[in-house]
Design a protein around this motif. Structure first.
Motif, PDB file in Angstrom:
ATOM      1  N   THR A  35       0.848  -1.184   0.000  1.00 58.69           N
ATOM      2  CA  THR A  35       0.000   0.000   0.000  1.00 58.69           C
ATOM      3  C   THR A  35       0.885   1.235   0.000  1.00 58.69           C
ATOM      4  O   THR A  35       1.848   1.322   0.766  1.00 58.69           O
ATOM      5  N   PHE A  36       0.555   2.156  -0.874  1.00 55.80           N
ATOM      6  CA  PHE A  36       1.393   3.320  -1.112  1.00 55.80           C
ATOM      7  C   PHE A  36       0.643   4.602  -0.778  1.00 55.80           C
ATOM      8  O   PHE A  36      -0.374   4.920  -1.392  1.00 55.80           O
ATOM      9  N   ARG A  37       1.099   5.293   0.262  1.00 57.62           N
ATOM     10  CA  ARG A  37       0.572   6.592   0.667  1.00 57.62           C
ATOM     11  C   ARG A  37      -0.926   6.528   0.968  1.00 57.62           C
ATOM     12  O   ARG A  37      -1.685   7.405   0.582  1.00 57.62           O
ATOM     13  N   ASN A  38      -1.316   5.497   1.697  1.00 54.66           N
ATOM     14  CA  ASN A  38      -2.721   5.333   2.073  1.00 54.66           C
ATOM     15  C   ASN A  38      -2.959   5.306   3.575  1.00 54.66           C
ATOM     16  O   ASN A  38      -4.082   5.579   4.022  1.00 54.66           O
ATOM     17  N   VAL A  39      -1.935   4.985   4.362  1.00 58.20           N
ATOM     18  CA  VAL A  39      -2.176   4.816   5.800  1.00 58.20           C
ATOM     19  C   VAL A  39      -2.561   6.145   6.444  1.00 58.20           C
ATOM     20  O   VAL A  39      -3.368   6.174   7.388  1.00 58.20           O
ATOM     21  N   HIS A  40      -2.042   7.260   5.944  1.00 57.74           N
ATOM     22  CA  HIS A  40      -2.432   8.547   6.530  1.00 57.74           C
ATOM     23  C   HIS A  40      -3.927   8.792   6.367  1.00 57.74           C
ATOM     24  O   HIS A  40      -4.562   9.385   7.240  1.00 57.74           O
ATOM     25  N   ARG A  64       7.678  15.705  16.341  1.00 56.59           N
ATOM     26  CA  ARG A  64       6.560  16.608  16.078  1.00 56.59           C
ATOM     27  C   ARG A  64       5.317  16.196  16.869  1.00 56.59           C
ATOM     28  O   ARG A  64       5.181  15.069  17.322  1.00 56.59           O
ATOM     29  N   ASP A  65       4.389  17.146  16.971  1.00 52.92           N
ATOM     30  CA  ASP A  65       3.125  16.907  17.661  1.00 52.92           C
ATOM     31  C   ASP A  65       2.327  15.834  16.913  1.00 52.92           C
ATOM     32  O   ASP A  65       2.056  15.963  15.709  1.00 52.92           O
ATOM     33  N   SER A  66       1.924  14.793  17.613  1.00 55.18           N
ATOM     34  CA  SER A  66       1.179  13.703  16.981  1.00 55.18           C
ATOM     35  C   SER A  66      -0.169  14.158  16.433  1.00 55.18           C
ATOM     36  O   SER A  66      -0.738  13.489  15.556  1.00 55.18           O
ATOM     37  N   ALA A  67      -0.678  15.289  16.924  1.00 57.52           N
ATOM     38  CA  ALA A  67      -1.956  15.798  16.412  1.00 57.52           C
ATOM     39  C   ALA A  67      -1.871  16.114  14.927  1.00 57.52           C
ATOM     40  O   ALA A  67      -2.890  16.081  14.214  1.00 57.52           O
ATOM     41  N   LEU A  68      -0.671  16.396  14.431  1.00 59.01           N
ATOM     42  CA  LEU A  68      -0.501  16.691  13.008  1.00 59.01           C
ATOM     43  C   LEU A  68      -0.844  15.497  12.125  1.00 59.01           C
ATOM     44  O   LEU A  68      -1.147  15.662  10.940  1.00 59.01           O
ATOM     45  N   GLU A  69      -0.804  14.308  12.688  1.00 59.41           N
ATOM     46  CA  GLU A  69      -1.111  13.118  11.901  1.00 59.41           C
ATOM     47  C   GLU A  69      -2.580  13.073  11.473  1.00 59.41           C
ATOM     48  O   GLU A  69      -2.935  12.336  10.556  1.00 59.41           O
ATOM     49  N   TYR A 124       1.063  13.523   6.963  1.00 54.58           N
ATOM     50  CA  TYR A 124       2.310  12.890   7.400  1.00 54.58           C
ATOM     51  C   TYR A 124       2.052  12.022   8.631  1.00 54.58           C
ATOM     52  O   TYR A 124       1.211  12.352   9.474  1.00 54.58           O
ATOM     53  N   LEU A 125       2.807  10.932   8.745  1.00 53.39           N
ATOM     54  CA  LEU A 125       2.733  10.039   9.892  1.00 53.39           C
ATOM     55  C   LEU A 125       4.129   9.736  10.415  1.00 53.39           C
ATOM     56  O   LEU A 125       5.101   9.743   9.655  1.00 53.39           O
ATOM     57  N   LYS A 126       4.208   9.434  11.693  1.00 51.69           N
ATOM     58  CA  LYS A 126       5.475   8.996  12.267  1.00 51.69           C
ATOM     59  C   LYS A 126       5.695   7.516  11.970  1.00 51.69           C
ATOM     60  O   LYS A 126       4.749   6.730  11.891  1.00 51.69           O
ATOM     61  N   VAL A 127       6.954   7.143  11.824  1.00 49.79           N
ATOM     62  CA  VAL A 127       7.299   5.729  11.679  1.00 49.79           C
ATOM     63  C   VAL A 127       6.746   4.950  12.865  1.00 49.79           C
ATOM     64  O   VAL A 127       6.180   3.854  12.704  1.00 49.79           O
TER      65      VAL A 127
END
Length: 269
Positions: free
Chosen positions: A147-152, A188-193, A198-201
């Motif tokens: 899956t490519f650029r879908n988890v966000h 970064r602030d997780s709220a940005l997810e 963008y997502l954190k690893v």
């Protein structure tokens, strides 16, 4: 060449060369002899606009890192416009099984029209509607799911847990889950997810491991150190979306597409 980073090691960032389109074609042609994946990337049926994005998406290196190969049963989750479908279809045609799993709706209809337009290339592709209660792909039958650029999108919509459970269910024991997505720095602030794309690893690892997957490692092949991941309009500020239109367009084109994590997981035996 991919760099495998084992879980105990920190991710490193590589500056990747950006080649003109003619050079990409020459590179593909030079490496496709005896290499089915390189041959699929060099297929003349690919859309020229999609080929132009190879310099950002590194399809040969990415798919090799995930272990995608002829003879497998492969699922691409949410292909949308079919960028990777254009590569996976010829790669697996006549030697393997390829499911394009797309949510019902406009995206499904558009992908179906694309596949129907070229039965010689896409006639073997199994286009299936993906829902959180997916039943059309047999459980435990898939070698590799990508899956490519879908988890966000899952995280923004709150469907990530159910979707990763479905991934786990369709994969064979020992099967591979490959994920590419836009990377948010860990500090970064997780709220940005929930808004930036963008997502954190660590977030994707948590989602996958909660679903039962084992983390195998990461490749930096899709890293872009020019992307600061702090844009007012999120990842969509950068190409290909360019949400600001002509405002600072040259600046964003010079940065290129987003900094991306490329993560590999395994369903335990």
């Amino acid at each position: 060449m991919n760099r495998l980073v084992l879980p105990a090691l920190a991710l490193s960032v590589l500056a990747l060369p950006i080649l003109p389109l003619a050079a990409q074609h020459a590179g593909h042609a030079g490496h496709q002899a005896g290499d089915p994946l390189a041959a699929a990337v060099a297929a003349p049926t690919r859309t020229p606009a999609n080929v132009a994005r190879d310099k950002y998406r590194h399809p040969v290196e990415t798919l090799k890192f995930f272990g995608v190969a002829p003879g497998q049963t492969v699922v691409e989750y949410s292909p949308a416009g079919g960028w990777y479908t254009e590569i996976l279809a010829p790669l697996l045609k006549g030697n393997g099984t390829f499911y394009a799993a797309q949510a019902p709706g406009r995206g499904f209809d558009g992908l179906k029209a694309k596949l129907d337009s070229d039965p010689a290339t896409y006639g073997d592709v199994k286009l299936v509607p993906w829902t959180l209660r997916l039943t059309s792909i047999p459980a435990g039958s898939v070698d590799t799911l990508v899956t490519f650029r879908n988890v966000h999108n899952m995280v923004m919509g709150g469907t990530e847990a159910a979707t990763f459970k479905a991934f786990f269910d369709v994969l064979k024991p020992g099967g591979t889950l490959g994920v590419v997505d836009h990377r948010l720095p860990e500090g970064r602030d997780s709220a940005l997810e929930k808004s930036s794309g963008y997502l954190k690893v660590s977030t994707i690892r948590r989602i996958a491991e909660t679903a039962g997957f084992q983390y195998v490692g990461a490749s930096e092949v899709n890293a872009n150190p020019k992307d600061t991941a702090d844009w007012e309009k999120g990842v969509w500020t950068l190409p290909p979306t360019l949400r600001n239109g002509e405002v600072d367009k040259d600046k964003y084109l010079a940065i290129g597409e987003s900094d991306r994590m490329t993560l590999k997981f395994r369903k335990p035996n």
